[in-house]
Design an enzyme around this catalytic site. Structure first.
Site, PDB file in Angstrom:
ATOM      1  N   ALA A  62       0.864  -1.183   0.000  1.00  0.00           N
ATOM      2  CA  ALA A  62       0.000   0.000   0.000  1.00  0.00           C
ATOM      3  C   ALA A  62       0.899   1.231   0.000  1.00  0.00           C
ATOM      4  CB  ALA A  62      -0.872  -0.010   1.249  1.00  0.00           C
ATOM      5  N   GLY A 101       0.519  -5.124   0.610  1.00  0.00           N
ATOM      6  CA  GLY A 101      -0.648  -5.135  -0.288  1.00  0.00           C
ATOM      7  C   GLY A 101      -0.323  -5.689  -1.650  1.00  0.00           C
ATOM      8  N   GLU A 104      -0.593  -9.236  -1.313  1.00  0.00           N
ATOM      9  CA  GLU A 104      -2.017  -9.548  -1.125  1.00  0.00           C
ATOM     10  C   GLU A 104      -2.772  -9.511  -2.443  1.00  0.00           C
ATOM     11  OE1 GLU A 104      -2.227  -6.587   2.062  1.00  0.00           O
ATOM     12  OE2 GLU A 104      -3.266  -8.102   3.256  1.00  0.00           O
ATOM     13  N   GLU A 124       4.130  -5.732   7.109  1.00  0.00           N
ATOM     14  CA  GLU A 124       3.306  -4.738   7.798  1.00  0.00           C
ATOM     15  C   GLU A 124       3.672  -4.574   9.281  1.00  0.00           C
ATOM     16  OE1 GLU A 124       2.307  -6.873   5.582  1.00  0.00           O
ATOM     17  OE2 GLU A 124       0.761  -6.028   4.284  1.00  0.00           O
TER      18      GLU A 124
HETATM   19  N1  T1G Z   1       4.628   3.399   0.086  1.00  0.00           N
HETATM   20  C1  T1G Z   1       5.112   4.619  -0.242  1.00  0.00           C
HETATM   21  N2  T1G Z   1       6.413   4.870  -0.548  1.00  0.00           N
HETATM   22  C2  T1G Z   1       7.249   3.811  -0.504  1.00  0.00           C
HETATM   23  C3  T1G Z   1       6.823   2.500  -0.164  1.00  0.00           C
HETATM   24  C4  T1G Z   1       5.440   2.321   0.129  1.00  0.00           C
HETATM   25  N3  T1G Z   1       4.938   1.140   0.420  1.00  0.00           N
HETATM   26  N4  T1G Z   1       7.912   1.685  -0.215  1.00  0.00           N
HETATM   27  C5  T1G Z   1       8.957   2.445  -0.572  1.00  0.00           C
HETATM   28  N5  T1G Z   1       8.565   3.717  -0.734  1.00  0.00           N
HETATM   29  C6  T1G Z   1       9.411   4.837  -1.157  1.00  0.00           C
HETATM   30  C7  T1G Z   1      10.489   5.144  -0.135  1.00  0.00           C
HETATM   31  O1  T1G Z   1       9.999   6.012   0.870  1.00  0.00           O
HETATM   32  C8  T1G Z   1      11.540   5.799  -1.007  1.00  0.00           C
HETATM   33  O2  T1G Z   1      11.070   7.114  -1.272  1.00  0.00           O
HETATM   34  C9  T1G Z   1      11.423   5.045  -2.324  1.00  0.00           C
HETATM   35  O3  T1G Z   1      10.117   4.439  -2.319  1.00  0.00           O
HETATM   36  C10 T1G Z   1      12.460   3.956  -2.464  1.00  0.00           C
HETATM   37  O4  T1G Z   1      12.367   3.158  -1.279  1.00  0.00           O
HETATM   38  C11 T1G Z   1      -2.816  -3.128   3.058  1.00  0.00           C
HETATM   39  C12 T1G Z   1      -1.233  -1.983   4.873  1.00  0.00           C
HETATM   40  C13 T1G Z   1      10.289  -1.911  -1.439  1.00  0.00           C
HETATM   41  C14 T1G Z   1      12.155  -3.081  -0.255  1.00  0.00           C
HETATM   42  O5  T1G Z   1       6.265  -2.056   4.041  1.00  0.00           O
HETATM   43  O6  T1G Z   1      10.549  -2.180   2.212  1.00  0.00           O
HETATM   44  O7  T1G Z   1       0.810  -2.809   2.182  1.00  0.00           O
HETATM   45  O8  T1G Z   1      13.044   8.310  -0.231  1.00  0.00           O
HETATM   46  O9  T1G Z   1      14.699   3.666  -0.497  1.00  0.00           O
HETATM   47  O10 T1G Z   1      15.983   0.299  -0.604  1.00  0.00           O
HETATM   48  O11 T1G Z   1      -1.732  -4.985   3.948  1.00  0.00           O
HETATM   49  O12 T1G Z   1      11.139   0.463   0.027  1.00  0.00           O
HETATM   50  O13 T1G Z   1      12.959   7.864  -2.709  1.00  0.00           O
HETATM   51  O14 T1G Z   1      11.350   9.519  -1.660  1.00  0.00           O
HETATM   52  O15 T1G Z   1      13.324   1.820   0.571  1.00  0.00           O
HETATM   53  O16 T1G Z   1      15.177  -0.324  -2.972  1.00  0.00           O
HETATM   54  C15 T1G Z   1       3.812  -2.734   3.076  1.00  0.00           C
HETATM   55  C16 T1G Z   1       8.124  -0.833   2.323  1.00  0.00           C
HETATM   56  C17 T1G Z   1       3.092  -1.424   3.143  1.00  0.00           C
HETATM   57  C18 T1G Z   1       7.354  -2.082   1.947  1.00  0.00           C
HETATM   58  C19 T1G Z   1      12.597  -1.089  -1.680  1.00  0.00           C
HETATM   59  N6  T1G Z   1       5.027  -2.602   2.281  1.00  0.00           N
HETATM   60  N7  T1G Z   1       9.194  -0.567   1.376  1.00  0.00           N
HETATM   61  O17 T1G Z   1      13.758  -0.774  -0.955  1.00  0.00           O
HETATM   62  O18 T1G Z   1      14.192   1.585  -1.806  1.00  0.00           O
HETATM   63  S1  T1G Z   1       1.702  -1.519   4.191  1.00  0.00           S
HETATM   64  C20 T1G Z   1       6.169  -2.238   2.856  1.00  0.00           C
HETATM   65  C21 T1G Z   1      10.363  -1.268   1.446  1.00  0.00           C
HETATM   66  C22 T1G Z   1       0.623  -2.514   3.322  1.00  0.00           C
HETATM   67  C23 T1G Z   1      -1.472  -3.803   3.258  1.00  0.00           C
HETATM   68  C24 T1G Z   1      -0.530  -3.028   4.095  1.00  0.00           C
HETATM   69  C25 T1G Z   1      11.429  -0.832   0.491  1.00  0.00           C
HETATM   70  C26 T1G Z   1      11.595  -1.747  -0.725  1.00  0.00           C
HETATM   71  P1  T1G Z   1      12.178   8.285  -1.489  1.00  0.00           P
HETATM   72  P2  T1G Z   1      13.710   2.570  -0.630  1.00  0.00           P
HETATM   73  P3  T1G Z   1      14.886   0.170  -1.606  1.00  0.00           P
END
Ligand code: T1G
Length: 683
Positions: A62, A101, A104, A124
């Site tokens: 998400a 998500g 999912e 999450e």
């Molecule tokens: N939403 C918004 N921005 C995100 C994002 C996300 N999910 N993931 C990464 N970014 C942005 C991050 O802030 C950075 O921005 C850029 O992308 C590159 O990220 C309903 C509720 C995917 C492994 O927790 O683990 O889904 O600094 O530097 O090292 O059940 O990003 O460039 O402006 O980390 O290559 C669940 C979180 C969400 C994954 C990539 N998903 N992201 O790592 O790049 S909750 C996560 C990561 C959800 C559902 C639930 C990592 C990555 P900027 P980065 P990276």
């Protein structure tokens, strides 16, 4: 540019998500996917649908930046409902990291194929959440509740191979993912494979596995809410029908997403990434090529630092004062690798490749072609200046000279060279090959490209880097010494060793201050303070520490410190006696001290110093300080770091208590930060 595009390939619809950088399931993506799926579902000539992503990864979750704002429809659950209603085979083609998500969405498809290097996961919990779009109900139906508990509660992604083994992926491949997906889907149609909804599956389990998992999780997830909510949601998947299970999950998710814990953990997620954003330094800032590294000093820090670069596939020369010392350092490194192999963390081949990259030397001239040298010698200014003087004489012109000092003035160290612009601090935290934090310390002369190089290197060795200016202890140790000061004074004033430790352990720290000192070695801080003038620290607060070390009680390494370890872990009676003796020596009246006072003084000492570090320009922003203290000292992530926590408490409230402490304990250490005063007024 649309974030969703649809192409029809004969009788297969290919729906592509293109929302850089990680294809987060933003409102636009959800909207586009709903429209595209409705559209292609109605097309008679479309017999199957593939969902794939452009760029570097399948949907990574998400859009976290949308949390905390009013949800925009269609929500992810709305999208899932539409997907569950699709009556044609739905295939997810995943690469990169299909997380949260995104995974999912894939589980809402009927079939899943993966790139061999791809990963899937439900991280999450790292955001203080549980999967909120069916993950806690579909994953147990796919792989069983126990495997689902591990994935959801750990938040750790799994490889494509593991996904195949567990029954998540139907096919894993190398090569062109889209072509593979089209071939796979054609075969599905040829073989008349059915629509296969995960929500139609059921799963059950003995109640005991959830109780056992909860017990097992008590220590590991102490203080966190999300992992325990996840256990409840997975349990619900074995007791309720899918529809009711989804309702249960949704309720739990809603509770968590508005919780202070999730706000704190989401704050840290973005703070860790924001730390690398340094004004004046961006993607276009030139940085120097670092092909090889040298580490000077083969102590535990030097060896740990070397391992970071060996793991990144970089040649490392480790310089010691003699062949014997060099051999001993190499042995230390091999022992660390052997332990990782024994634990199955790395293979023998990976260890062999790393060791092949290591060169041991006892001659400075061997470093003449080195791109970056990091000294990790004894924490003594004269010794460090001698090292830098030698380096200045032999290193090539554009080499970078780094020091791993924890406290010392790097501007002064740089005066030993004729290339002050090339000098920088790279402060690792012990154990250096494990701790994720790297403090990058710029002097008054450090060149911009040197700072940019340091941040690029941090990414390469998988460290989270935070920029600091030069002051005693930089950000991390300067704040920690204030917390240590209050802990020491509380001990003199009547609190017990166990009480101070218990209060801060219950606050969420991994261990109390005195336990931490025993683990790290009380003598480290005692030696560091020997080089300090007594007006730089509160001698009373560290008098027990000095006396303990003088009598040989240095902590775990000598079997006694603040605690004794010969029969479990018990307070060291000698330490308790010394607290009484020193209180008398400094005429400190002892009294009953409440847990509340212990927590307030330890935490607010961090907060006040943090704002002083900010107002002096040592740290660039509050969130940097949170990253330092969460990653460097284990400040509980569900409290977001000292500065986030202060704002959560209310700055006015914090300031009021700090002013009371100034009244009671004197302005010397409790004078309120002027920035805090200003911000509290603006709150
Ligand atoms: N939403 C918004 N921005 C995100 C994002 C996300 N999910 N993931 C990464 N970014 C942005 C991050 O802030 C950075 O921005 C850029 O992308 C590159 O990220 C309903 C509720 C995917 C492994 O927790 O683990 O889904 O600094 O530097 O090292 O059940 O990003 O460039 O402006 O980390 O290559 C669940 C979180 C969400 C994954 C990539 N998903 N992201 O790592 O790049 S909750 C996560 C990561 C959800 C559902 C639930 C990592 C990555 P900027 P980065 P990276």
């Amino acid at each position: 540019m649309s974030v969703i595009s649809t192409e029809i390939n004969e009788n297969i619809a290919i729906v592509t998500v293109d929302n850089p950088p990680v294809n987060a399931l933003s409102h636009a993506v959800r909207n586009g996917l709903c429209d595209a799926l409705k559209d292609v579902s109605d097309k008679e000539d479309v017999q199957a649908i593939i969902i794939i992503c452009a760029g570097r990864t399948f949907c990574a979750g998400a859009d976290i930046s949308e949390f905390g704002k009013p949800p925009l429809t269609p929500t992810l659950p709305d999208l899932m409902d539409i997907m569950d209603g699709v009556s044609k085979p739905l295939v997810a083609a995943m690469h990169g990291t299909a997380l949260g998500g995104g995974f999912e969405v894939a589980m809402c498809c009927h079939y899943r194929i993966m790139d061999i290097n791809g990963k899937v996961g439900l991280p999450e919990v790292n955001l203080g959440l549980i999967p909120g779009a069916g993950g806690t109900q579909r994953l147990p139906r796919l792989i069983g509740p126990e495997a689902a508990l591990d994935m959801i509660c750990s938040g750790k992604p799994i490889t494509a191979k593991s996904a195949m083994d567990l029954g998540i992926a139907d096919h894993v491949r190398e090569g062109n993912l889209l072509e593979t997906a089209i071939d796979f889907t054609r075969n599905l149609l040829k073989d008349k494979k059915p629509v296969r909804r995960v929500s139609d599956l059921t799963c059950d389990a003995d109640n005991e596995i959830f109780e056992a998992y909860k017990t097992k999780s008590e220590r590991k997830f102490r203080g966190f809410l999300a992992p325990f909510a996840a256990i409840e949601a997975v349990k619900a998947s074995t007791e309720l029908c899918f529809k009711d299970g989804i309702k249960f999950e949704r309720e739990k998710f809603k509770e968590l997403v508005s919780s202070s814990q999730s706000k704190a953990q989401r704050h840290l997620f973005f703070a860790e990434r924001a730390a690398a954003k340094v004004p004046g330094i961006d993607k276009n800032t030139a940085s120097r090529d670092i092909e090889n590294v040298a580490v000077i000093g083969g102590g535990i820090m030097g060896c740990g630092i070397a391992i970071n670069f060996l793991n990144a596939g970089m040649p490392v020369t480790l310089l010691e004062i003699s062949a014997e010392a060099g051999a001993s350092a190499k042995q230390k490194i091999e022992d660390i690798y052997n332990s990782s192999v024994a634990k199955g963390r790395i293979s023998e081949e990976q260890m062999a490749r790393a060791i092949d990259l290591l060169t041991i030397s006892d001659c400075y001239d061997d470093l003449s072609a080195t791109d970056l040298v990091i000294e990790a010698v004894y924490e003594d200014m004269d010794i460090k200046k001698q090292v830098f003087e030698k380096l200045d004489q032999i290193l090539k012109p554009d080499a970078i000279l780094a020091t791993n000092t924890s406290f010392l003035d790097i501007d002064e160290i740089a005066t030993a060279t004729n290339r002050k612009g090339d000098v920088i601090g790279l402060h690792f935290f012990s154990p250096a090959h494990i701790m994720p934090l790297l403090e990058i310390i710029r002097t008054g002369n450090t060149e911009g490209d040197v700072i940019a190089t340091a941040f690029a290197l941090a990414r390469k060795i998988k460290k989270t880097a935070v920029l600091s200016g030069v002051c005693y202890g930089f950000i991390a140790n300067r704040m920690s010494s204030c917390y240590g000061r209050e802990a020491g004074l509380l001990l003199m004033e009547g609190a017990t060793i166990e009480q101070v430790d218990r209060v801060m352990y219950d606050f969420g720290m991994p261990m109390g201050m005195f336990s931490m000192l025993d683990m790290a070695g009380i003598d480290i801080g005692v030696m560091a303070r020997e080089n300090l003038s007594t007006d730089a620290y509160d001698e009373r607060a560290f008098s027990v520490h000095a006396a303990l070390v003088a009598e040989g009680h240095k902590g775990q390494k000598t079997g006694t410190g603040f605690y004794r370890y010969d029969d479990g872990k018990k307070p060291n009676p000698r330490a308790e006696e010394l607290a009484l003796e020193m209180a008398k020596k400094y005429s400190i009246t002892r009294r009953e001290i409440s847990d509340r006072e212990i927590e307030d003084r330890c935490v607010l000492a961090l907060v006040n110093e943090g704002y002083k570090i900010l107002e002096e320009g040592i740290a660039m922003k509050e969130s940097d300080i949170d990253v330092v203290y969460a990653l460097g000292f284990g400040f509980p992530r569900y409290k977001g770091g000292p500065m986030h926590y202060a704002r959560h408490l209310g700055l006015k409230k914090c300031l009021k208590k700090i002013e009371e402490f100034a009244e009671k304990h004197g302005e010397r250490w409790w004078s309120p930060s002027s920035l805090l005063i200003k911000l509290a007024k603006e709150e």
